[in-house]
Design a protein around this motif. Structure first.
Motif, PDB file in Angstrom:
ATOM      1  N   ILE A 215      59.392  83.198  50.876  1.00  0.00           N
ATOM      2  CA  ILE A 215      58.661  83.730  52.201  1.00  0.00           C
ATOM      3  C   ILE A 215      59.634  84.460  53.008  1.00  0.00           C
ATOM      4  N   LYS A 216      60.756  83.901  53.269  1.00  0.00           N
ATOM      5  CA  LYS A 216      61.770  84.323  53.947  1.00  0.00           C
ATOM      6  C   LYS A 216      62.047  85.832  53.371  1.00  0.00           C
ATOM      7  N   ARG A 217      62.391  85.744  52.195  1.00  0.00           N
ATOM      8  CA  ARG A 217      63.018  87.321  51.500  1.00  0.00           C
ATOM      9  C   ARG A 217      61.822  88.174  51.867  1.00  0.00           C
ATOM     10  N   TYR A 218      60.550  87.769  51.685  1.00  0.00           N
ATOM     11  CA  TYR A 218      59.578  88.934  51.965  1.00  0.00           C
ATOM     12  C   TYR A 218      59.656  89.685  53.472  1.00  0.00           C
ATOM     13  N   PHE A 219      59.828  88.837  54.331  1.00  0.00           N
ATOM     14  CA  PHE A 219      60.152  89.249  55.721  1.00  0.00           C
ATOM     15  C   PHE A 219      61.442  89.968  55.993  1.00  0.00           C
ATOM     16  N   GLU A 220      62.546  89.503  55.271  1.00  0.00           N
ATOM     17  CA  GLU A 220      63.682  90.116  55.281  1.00  0.00           C
ATOM     18  C   GLU A 220      63.644  91.582  54.638  1.00  0.00           C
ATOM     19  N   LEU A 221      62.882  91.795  53.641  1.00  0.00           N
ATOM     20  CA  LEU A 221      62.980  93.106  53.100  1.00  0.00           C
ATOM     21  C   LEU A 221      61.726  93.957  53.964  1.00  0.00           C
ATOM     22  N   GLY A 222      61.392  93.500  54.812  1.00  0.00           N
ATOM     23  CA  GLY A 222      60.434  94.304  55.845  1.00  0.00           C
ATOM     24  C   GLY A 222      59.046  94.057  55.663  1.00  0.00           C
ATOM     25  N   GLY A 223      58.560  93.173  54.829  1.00  0.00           N
ATOM     26  CA  GLY A 223      57.089  92.725  54.819  1.00  0.00           C
ATOM     27  C   GLY A 223      56.772  92.428  56.280  1.00  0.00           C
ATOM     28  N   GLU A 224      55.519  92.557  56.349  1.00  0.00           N
ATOM     29  CA  GLU A 224      54.654  91.993  57.675  1.00  0.00           C
ATOM     30  C   GLU A 224      53.354  91.426  57.398  1.00  0.00           C
ATOM     31  N   ILE A 225      52.792  91.240  56.298  1.00  0.00           N
ATOM     32  CA  ILE A 225      51.472  90.856  55.977  1.00  0.00           C
ATOM     33  C   ILE A 225      51.233  89.555  55.204  1.00  0.00           C
ATOM     34  N   ILE A 226      50.978  88.563  55.967  1.00  0.00           N
ATOM     35  CA  ILE A 226      51.020  87.351  55.491  1.00  0.00           C
ATOM     36  C   ILE A 226      49.525  86.608  56.041  1.00  0.00           C
ATOM     37  N   THR A 227      49.066  85.976  54.913  1.00  0.00           N
ATOM     38  CA  THR A 227      47.814  85.087  55.041  1.00  0.00           C
ATOM     39  C   THR A 227      48.180  83.712  54.675  1.00  0.00           C
ATOM     40  N   ILE A 228      47.434  82.648  55.388  1.00  0.00           N
ATOM     41  CA  ILE A 228      47.650  81.237  54.905  1.00  0.00           C
ATOM     42  C   ILE A 228      46.207  80.749  54.451  1.00  0.00           C
ATOM     43  N   GLY A 229      46.119  80.142  53.073  1.00  0.00           N
ATOM     44  CA  GLY A 229      45.258  79.724  52.536  1.00  0.00           C
ATOM     45  C   GLY A 229      45.260  78.208  51.944  1.00  0.00           C
ATOM     46  N   SER A 230      44.243  77.406  51.967  1.00  0.00           N
ATOM     47  CA  SER A 230      44.481  76.453  51.520  1.00  0.00           C
ATOM     48  C   SER A 230      44.302  76.213  49.997  1.00  0.00           C
ATOM     49  N   ASP A 231      43.530  77.245  49.392  1.00  0.00           N
ATOM     50  CA  ASP A 231      43.113  77.184  47.990  1.00  0.00           C
ATOM     51  C   ASP A 231      42.216  75.891  47.762  1.00  0.00           C
ATOM     52  N   SER A 232      41.428  75.734  48.901  1.00  0.00           N
ATOM     53  CA  SER A 232      40.616  74.542  48.818  1.00  0.00           C
ATOM     54  C   SER A 232      39.409  74.601  47.634  1.00  0.00           C
ATOM     55  N   HIS A 233      39.177  73.698  46.842  1.00  0.00           N
ATOM     56  CA  HIS A 233      37.773  73.761  45.982  1.00  0.00           C
ATOM     57  C   HIS A 233      36.854  72.596  46.435  1.00  0.00           C
ATOM     58  N   LYS A 234      37.284  72.218  47.599  1.00  0.00           N
ATOM     59  CA  LYS A 234      36.181  71.042  48.170  1.00  0.00           C
ATOM     60  C   LYS A 234      36.299  71.315  49.573  1.00  0.00           C
ATOM     61  N   ALA A 235      35.264  70.942  50.502  1.00  0.00           N
ATOM     62  CA  ALA A 235      35.438  71.376  51.919  1.00  0.00           C
ATOM     63  C   ALA A 235      36.365  70.495  52.542  1.00  0.00           C
ATOM     64  N   SER A 236      36.653  69.404  52.204  1.00  0.00           N
ATOM     65  CA  SER A 236      37.552  68.526  52.693  1.00  0.00           C
ATOM     66  C   SER A 236      38.927  69.035  52.955  1.00  0.00           C
ATOM     67  N   ASP A 237      39.420  69.920  52.003  1.00  0.00           N
ATOM     68  CA  ASP A 237      40.785  70.537  51.822  1.00  0.00           C
ATOM     69  C   ASP A 237      40.950  71.789  53.006  1.00  0.00           C
ATOM     70  N   LEU A 238      40.014  72.100  53.484  1.00  0.00           N
ATOM     71  CA  LEU A 238      40.008  73.253  54.308  1.00  0.00           C
ATOM     72  C   LEU A 238      41.153  73.139  55.448  1.00  0.00           C
ATOM     73  N   GLY A 239      41.864  74.104  55.519  1.00  0.00           N
ATOM     74  CA  GLY A 239      43.078  74.021  56.603  1.00  0.00           C
ATOM     75  C   GLY A 239      44.066  72.985  56.585  1.00  0.00           C
ATOM     76  N   LYS A 240      44.204  72.430  55.272  1.00  0.00           N
ATOM     77  CA  LYS A 240      44.958  71.156  55.122  1.00  0.00           C
ATOM     78  C   LYS A 240      46.536  71.681  55.051  1.00  0.00           C
ATOM     79  N   ASP A 241      47.370  71.183  55.787  1.00  0.00           N
ATOM     80  CA  ASP A 241      48.705  71.356  56.071  1.00  0.00           C
ATOM     81  C   ASP A 241      49.042  72.910  56.782  1.00  0.00           C
ATOM     82  N   PHE A 242      48.156  73.302  57.513  1.00  0.00           N
ATOM     83  CA  PHE A 242      48.278  74.524  58.055  1.00  0.00           C
ATOM     84  C   PHE A 242      49.484  74.669  59.372  1.00  0.00           C
TER      85      PHE A 242
END
Ligand SMILES: [Zn+2]
Ligand SMILES: [Zn+2]
Length: 271
Positions: A215-242
């Protein structure tokens, strides 16, 4: 506050039975303003007949999500997304398919190498852990080169979840530094992002996919686009560890995460 969750599976995915309304209600309950439903579409995978099927019926899926978007629009901004299981020979097929529908957001994920899912034991049978990882990262590089209609690269190093369990969670970052740099540079030159997938924490790997170094390297190299996803397969995991993801991004000086509409990117400040 959770700004958005950009990696969510529903019962449209072969490996989830979660109801879309439950997902939306859970997001509202958690105060999440924006979610992307990103069900699986994996083509050309060698699986036994009784294995899970990751084919997504888009003619059913797309109208369902669009209706949901309309229904919840006062309380929740729902993005029409998909997690496309890319392989190096599927770039053009993926591009053509995605152009046919009004997608907001596409995750490009390598789940499959040589037509074998990396969680199948057949993939690991004839390889050492290093050989499997070599093939996996090389497949990502070729896929990024050949595929265009996507927004972010999904869970870039999640292969540690499978095979060689004695080294669970460990990615030999030194061994793959050059290859990973090539992948990140290619993504950046194509205006593509990466995701922080928080499911690594739920899978007891105590890290995000990809690892902090990548992740650090992506920004060091000039990247700017990042999303955060839970990859939840059940609703109770939404937003976990954000919160942990926001704190990490702030610690490396990243102030914005991305939103997508009709595959166009915009930025939201991390608060
Ligand atoms: Zn995935
Ligand atoms: Zn997923």
């Amino acid at each position: 506050m959770i700004i958005s969750d950009y990696h969510i599976h529903s019962s449209f995915s072969g490996d989830s039975v979660e109801d879309l309304n439950r997902i939306c209600k859970k997001a509202i309950e958690l105060g999440i303003k924006e979610i992307a439903i990103t069900d699986h579409m994996d083509l050309d995978v060698k699986v036994a007949e009784d294995d899970l099927n990751f084919y997504l019926n888009l003619d059913e899926y797309v109208p369902t999500i669009l209706k949901l978007k309309e229904f919840y629009k006062k309380d929740l901004d729902i993005k029409l997304g998909m997690e496309f299981g890319v392989q190096k020979h599927l770039g053009e097929i993926g591009d053509e398919l995605i152009k046919k529908y009004p997608f907001d957001f596409i995750i490009s994920s390598v789940h499959t190498v040589d037509k074998l899912l990396v969680d199948q034991k057949e993939f690991w049978n004839d390889k050492t852990r290093d050989e499997a990882h070599d093939k996996y990262f090389f497949e990502i590089l070729k896929s990024v080169e050949n595929f265009n209609q996507f927004s972010v690269q999904g869970h870039l190093d999640f292969i540690t979840r499978y095979g060689g369990l004695d080294k669970k969670g460990f990615i030999d970052y030194i061994r793959y530094q050059d290859l990973i740099d090539s992948i990140l540079k290619k993504l950046i030159s194509k205006g593509k992002g990466i995701e922080i997938n928080t499911s690594g924490i739920r899978y007891n790997e105590n890290r995000f996919y990809p690892c902090d170094n990548i992740i650090k390297r992506y920004f060091e190299l000039g990247g700017e686009i990042i999303t955060i996803g839970s990859d939840s397969h059940k609703a109770s995991d939404l937003g976990k560890d954000f919160r942990r993801a926001y704190d990490f991004l702030e610690s490396i000086g990243v102030k914005y995460i991305s939103s997508f509409d009709q595959l166009d990117v915009s930025f939201k400040k991390i608060k």
